[in-house]
Write an enzyme that holds these catalytic residues in place. Sequence first.
Site, mmCIF file in Angstrom:
data_model
loop_
_atom_site.group_PDB
_atom_site.id
_atom_site.type_symbol
_atom_site.label_atom_id
_atom_site.label_comp_id
_atom_site.label_asym_id
_atom_site.label_seq_id
_atom_site.Cartn_x
_atom_site.Cartn_y
_atom_site.Cartn_z
ATOM 1 N N ASP A 17 8.715 3.862 -2.674
ATOM 2 C CA ASP A 17 7.463 4.026 -1.945
ATOM 3 C C ASP A 17 7.853 3.871 -0.471
ATOM 4 O OD1 ASP A 17 4.641 3.993 -1.358
ATOM 5 O OD2 ASP A 17 4.808 1.827 -1.138
ATOM 6 N N ASP A 19 5.292 3.142 2.693
ATOM 7 C CA ASP A 19 4.531 2.120 3.441
ATOM 8 C C ASP A 19 4.580 0.779 2.714
ATOM 9 O OD1 ASP A 19 3.792 3.866 5.411
ATOM 10 O OD2 ASP A 19 1.964 4.493 4.414
ATOM 11 N N ASP A 173 5.478 -1.847 -3.316
ATOM 12 C CA ASP A 173 4.896 -3.087 -2.788
ATOM 13 C C ASP A 173 3.468 -3.293 -3.249
ATOM 14 O OD1 ASP A 173 3.071 -2.466 0.127
ATOM 15 O OD2 ASP A 173 3.975 -0.896 -1.081
#
Length: 203
Positions: A17, A19, A173
């Site tokens: 991922d 961001d 995250d």
Amino acid sequence: MIKKLEVNPKAKALIFDLDGTLADTMPVHFWAYKNILVDYGIDFTPELFATLAGIPAVGTIEKLNEQFGTTMHPEEVGHFKEAEYEKIMHKMKPVEPVVELAKQYHGKLPMAIGTGGYHRLAWKTMEILGLDKYFDILVSAEDVTHAKPHPETFLKCAEKMGIAPEFCQVFEDGEPGMQAARAGGMIATLVTDFYEVTIGQPI
């Protein structure tokens, strides 16, 4: 003590991922929302932001409308937010343990980016952090019909790399991303155990 981030021995490809995983963009996203939402009478706090982790801009505005009884136009305000984000995105920092891992495995294992963000801004993020030279596969919001927690983003990454999903390790995250990785039958690794995030501080 913060643990060391490692590649699973079973992994034959890595999916990141962007961001909050490779790029510590969460403080920048927070301030972009905060700066925009003040015009709509919403006091956007770090606590409120935490409840919206991993949700794209349009979905975030829809949820805020439900919560605050506002009538913001999700696409329009989502674009305002992205424009504000772009103005201040040069202030972002890399997530060092994850970036180091990506650099370490560059050229050793196939790697891809699977992001819920817009394609153009995702590449701009990579350029700011000097990561564009490590990746050539990027699947963004425009490339899929179903956003995370649906596994489509990561399955497309696996397909482009030519690796079966069960041999792909996903670094994430947010909970929607972790769900997406598991739903795709992949090895899911949560990176927030490996670094500290502070939201709400001036950037």
